[in-house]
Scaffold this motif. Structure first.
Motif, PDB file in Angstrom:
ATOM      1  N   VAL A  50      50.871  -1.161 -17.238  1.00  0.00           N
ATOM      2  CA  VAL A  50      50.527  -2.519 -16.830  1.00  0.00           C
ATOM      3  C   VAL A  50      50.803  -3.426 -18.020  1.00  0.00           C
ATOM      4  CG1 VAL A  50      48.755  -4.097 -15.997  1.00  0.00           C
ATOM      5  CG2 VAL A  50      48.759  -1.715 -15.226  1.00  0.00           C
ATOM      6  N   VAL A  51      51.602  -4.454 -17.806  1.00  0.00           N
ATOM      7  CA  VAL A  51      52.027  -5.360 -18.870  1.00  0.00           C
ATOM      8  C   VAL A  51      51.677  -6.777 -18.469  1.00  0.00           C
ATOM      9  CG1 VAL A  51      54.018  -6.252 -20.150  1.00  0.00           C
ATOM     10  CG2 VAL A  51      53.916  -3.827 -19.545  1.00  0.00           C
ATOM     11  N   MET A  52      51.218  -7.583 -19.438  1.00  0.00           N
ATOM     12  CA  MET A  52      50.876  -8.975 -19.155  1.00  0.00           C
ATOM     13  C   MET A  52      51.906  -9.918 -19.755  1.00  0.00           C
ATOM     14  SD  MET A  52      47.379 -11.170 -19.938  1.00  0.00           S
ATOM     15  CE  MET A  52      46.506 -10.351 -18.592  1.00  0.00           C
ATOM     16  N   LEU A  53      52.319 -10.906 -18.942  1.00  0.00           N
ATOM     17  CA  LEU A  53      53.154 -12.007 -19.399  1.00  0.00           C
ATOM     18  C   LEU A  53      52.309 -13.268 -19.379  1.00  0.00           C
ATOM     19  CD1 LEU A  53      55.976 -13.347 -20.024  1.00  0.00           C
ATOM     20  CD2 LEU A  53      56.178 -13.663 -17.539  1.00  0.00           C
ATOM     21  N   SER A  54      52.176 -13.942 -20.519  1.00  0.00           N
ATOM     22  CA  SER A  54      51.385 -15.167 -20.598  1.00  0.00           C
ATOM     23  C   SER A  54      52.294 -16.355 -20.852  1.00  0.00           C
ATOM     24  CB  SER A  54      50.350 -15.066 -21.726  1.00  0.00           C
ATOM     25  OG  SER A  54      49.765 -16.334 -21.966  1.00  0.00           O
ATOM     26  N   THR A  55      52.139 -17.388 -20.021  1.00  0.00           N
ATOM     27  CA  THR A  55      52.878 -18.628 -20.243  1.00  0.00           C
ATOM     28  C   THR A  55      51.956 -19.762 -20.682  1.00  0.00           C
ATOM     29  OG1 THR A  55      52.723 -19.146 -17.875  1.00  0.00           O
ATOM     30  CG2 THR A  55      54.726 -18.038 -18.637  1.00  0.00           C
ATOM     31  N   ALA A 110      44.147 -13.118 -21.287  1.00  0.00           N
ATOM     32  CA  ALA A 110      44.633 -12.465 -22.504  1.00  0.00           C
ATOM     33  C   ALA A 110      43.519 -11.687 -23.186  1.00  0.00           C
ATOM     34  CB  ALA A 110      45.226 -13.504 -23.442  1.00  0.00           C
ATOM     35  N   GLN A 111      42.321 -12.240 -23.203  1.00  0.00           N
ATOM     36  CA  GLN A 111      41.199 -11.516 -23.804  1.00  0.00           C
ATOM     37  C   GLN A 111      40.904 -10.239 -23.021  1.00  0.00           C
ATOM     38  OE1 GLN A 111      39.790 -11.701 -26.549  1.00  0.00           O
ATOM     39  NE2 GLN A 111      37.962 -10.428 -26.294  1.00  0.00           N
ATOM     40  N   ALA A 112      40.988 -10.318 -21.689  1.00  0.00           N
ATOM     41  CA  ALA A 112      40.774  -9.133 -20.863  1.00  0.00           C
ATOM     42  C   ALA A 112      41.838  -8.082 -21.151  1.00  0.00           C
ATOM     43  CB  ALA A 112      40.803  -9.513 -19.387  1.00  0.00           C
ATOM     44  N   ALA A 113      43.098  -8.518 -21.304  1.00  0.00           N
ATOM     45  CA  ALA A 113      44.180  -7.584 -21.612  1.00  0.00           C
ATOM     46  C   ALA A 113      43.948  -6.915 -22.964  1.00  0.00           C
ATOM     47  CB  ALA A 113      45.516  -8.320 -21.610  1.00  0.00           C
ATOM     48  N   ARG A 114      43.463  -7.673 -23.917  1.00  0.00           N
ATOM     49  CA  ARG A 114      43.194  -7.107 -25.247  1.00  0.00           C
ATOM     50  C   ARG A 114      42.113  -6.036 -25.150  1.00  0.00           C
ATOM     51  NH1 ARG A 114      39.513  -8.429 -29.314  1.00  0.00           N
ATOM     52  NH2 ARG A 114      40.231  -7.940 -31.437  1.00  0.00           N
ATOM     53  N   VAL A 115      41.042  -6.318 -24.426  1.00  0.00           N
ATOM     54  CA  VAL A 115      39.941  -5.360 -24.284  1.00  0.00           C
ATOM     55  C   VAL A 115      40.412  -4.106 -23.549  1.00  0.00           C
ATOM     56  CG1 VAL A 115      37.681  -4.983 -23.241  1.00  0.00           C
ATOM     57  CG2 VAL A 115      38.180  -7.163 -24.364  1.00  0.00           C
ATOM     58  N   GLU A 116      41.293  -4.281 -22.564  1.00  0.00           N
ATOM     59  CA  GLU A 116      41.775  -3.164 -21.756  1.00  0.00           C
ATOM     60  C   GLU A 116      43.014  -2.492 -22.356  1.00  0.00           C
ATOM     61  OE1 GLU A 116      40.364  -1.841 -19.141  1.00  0.00           O
ATOM     62  OE2 GLU A 116      38.720  -3.295 -19.053  1.00  0.00           O
ATOM     63  N   HIS A 117      43.420  -2.912 -23.555  1.00  0.00           N
ATOM     64  CA  HIS A 117      44.585  -2.339 -24.246  1.00  0.00           C
ATOM     65  C   HIS A 117      45.850  -2.461 -23.398  1.00  0.00           C
ATOM     66  CE1 HIS A 117      41.785  -0.786 -27.207  1.00  0.00           C
ATOM     67  NE2 HIS A 117      41.087  -0.227 -26.226  1.00  0.00           N
ATOM     68  N   CYS A 118      46.019  -3.633 -22.804  1.00  0.00           N
ATOM     69  CA  CYS A 118      47.195  -3.948 -22.010  1.00  0.00           C
ATOM     70  C   CYS A 118      48.125  -4.821 -22.857  1.00  0.00           C
ATOM     71  CB  CYS A 118      46.769  -4.691 -20.734  1.00  0.00           C
ATOM     72  SG  CYS A 118      48.109  -5.381 -19.753  1.00  0.00           S
ATOM     73  N   PRO A 119      49.384  -4.429 -23.063  1.00  0.00           N
ATOM     74  CA  PRO A 119      50.298  -5.221 -23.899  1.00  0.00           C
ATOM     75  C   PRO A 119      50.475  -6.641 -23.360  1.00  0.00           C
ATOM     76  CG  PRO A 119      51.231  -3.065 -23.432  1.00  0.00           C
ATOM     77  CD  PRO A 119      50.028  -3.203 -22.551  1.00  0.00           C
ATOM     78  N   ILE A 120      50.466  -7.612 -24.274  1.00  0.00           N
ATOM     79  CA  ILE A 120      50.624  -9.027 -23.921  1.00  0.00           C
ATOM     80  C   ILE A 120      51.922  -9.546 -24.515  1.00  0.00           C
ATOM     81  CG2 ILE A 120      49.618 -11.337 -24.051  1.00  0.00           C
ATOM     82  CD1 ILE A 120      46.928  -9.943 -24.722  1.00  0.00           C
ATOM     83  N   HIS A 121      52.740 -10.159 -23.667  1.00  0.00           N
ATOM     84  CA  HIS A 121      53.971 -10.800 -24.117  1.00  0.00           C
ATOM     85  C   HIS A 121      53.823 -12.288 -23.834  1.00  0.00           C
ATOM     86  CE1 HIS A 121      55.898  -6.890 -24.696  1.00  0.00           C
ATOM     87  NE2 HIS A 121      55.279  -6.543 -23.575  1.00  0.00           N
TER      88      HIS A 121
END
Length: 281
Positions: free
Chosen positions: A109-114, A123-134
């Protein structure tokens, strides 16, 4: 930080974080268009957006699964700060639940943030869940949310021409297909009901419109009406919802041929018709 590419033989999911204005939505839609044509497209796309009407309207038209968050913009004013705090925790829980649900069926599962205020708790949720953020930087200088998200991101892609913000890769402006003229100029003008033989002035303040631009245009057309008429100019004006001025009545009173729209769709048809544009950068 190096991020492993999603495996081509295992399903992966994309979470898009961003919304509140078309400026955060449309570039991500362009990225999705490209990913769908790649050799390893995501098997699921889930959008975490704001609860503003523009998000639901745009994403529903694209057939994209989306989830509205109760997030609010950060503010130092007491009422605004309380709204921001009140929306943060439920948005964070909602985003973490979405990431976990996608992981049940996907290897990656990968996150794209615009950017935009809805992207911050995602983004904070992705960080806690160890999901890569681009993260994609769309504005120069970037907004508060983008600056904050960049501290959590695995990679930062600069889509501006200035390139003054730190980034890992410069990608240049990101343009979706609907923003590219689909036909020749005369045909684009005719599709808006305008005279193909006469010049068109395009006025646009973005997906939500712009009060400052509309106020300027009201003064501009009053001051330059004789010149506009004598040179045969036609106006294609995107006002946004509920502008302070009734522009259809204004143009009719001044004898200026005009097409007035709340939102221009597809935008490429508007750019294709334009001989000159006044817009908010």
């Amino acid at each position: 930080m190096k991020v492993d590419r999603p495996s081509t033989d295992r399903p992966w999911a994309l979470i898009v974080a961003g919304g509140g204005t078309g400026g955060h939505l449309f570039p991500a839609i362009a990225v999705i268009e490209a990913l769908r044509e790649s050799t390893a497209p995501p098997t699921a796309i889930h959008w975490l957006c704001s609860d503003r009407p523009i998000d639901a309207e745009v994403l529903a038209a694209q057939g994209l699964e989306h989830e509205a968050l109760p997030a609010r913009p950060f503010s130092i004013r007491p009422v605004g700060l309380l709204r921001f705090i009140g929306g943060w925790a439920p948005s964070l829980r909602q985003c973490r639940a979405s990431i976990r649900a996608l992981r049940d069926d996907h290897q990656h599962v990968v996150m794209l943030s615009t950017g935009g205020f809805a992207a911050a708790p995602a983004a904070q949720a992705a960080r806690v869940e160890h999901c890569p953020i681009h993260a994609v930087v769309l504005d120069d200088p970037p907004g508060k949310a983008t600056r904050w998200i960049s501290t959590k991101a695995h990679t930062i892609h600069d889509a501006t021409l200035g390139g003054t913000f730190r980034h890992d890769q410069s990608v240049g402006p990101i343009v979706r297909r609907d923003a590219i003229a689909p036909m020749d100029k005369a045909s684009c003008k005719a599709r808006w009901g305008l005279d193909p033989a006469k010049p068109v002035l395009l006025i646009t303040g973005g997906s939500l419109g712009a009060r400052t631009l509309n106020a300027f245009i009201e003064r501009f057309v009053h001051a330059h009406c004789p010149a506009l008429r004598s040179h045969g100019w036609q106006i294609l004006h995107q006002t946004g919802r509920e502008p302070a001025v009734d522009f259809e009545a204004l143009y009719a009173d001044l004898g200026l041929p005009a097409r007035v729209e709340t939102m221009l769709t597809p935008m490429g048809l508007a750019w294709g018709a334009a001989d000159f544009a006044l817009c908010r950068a």
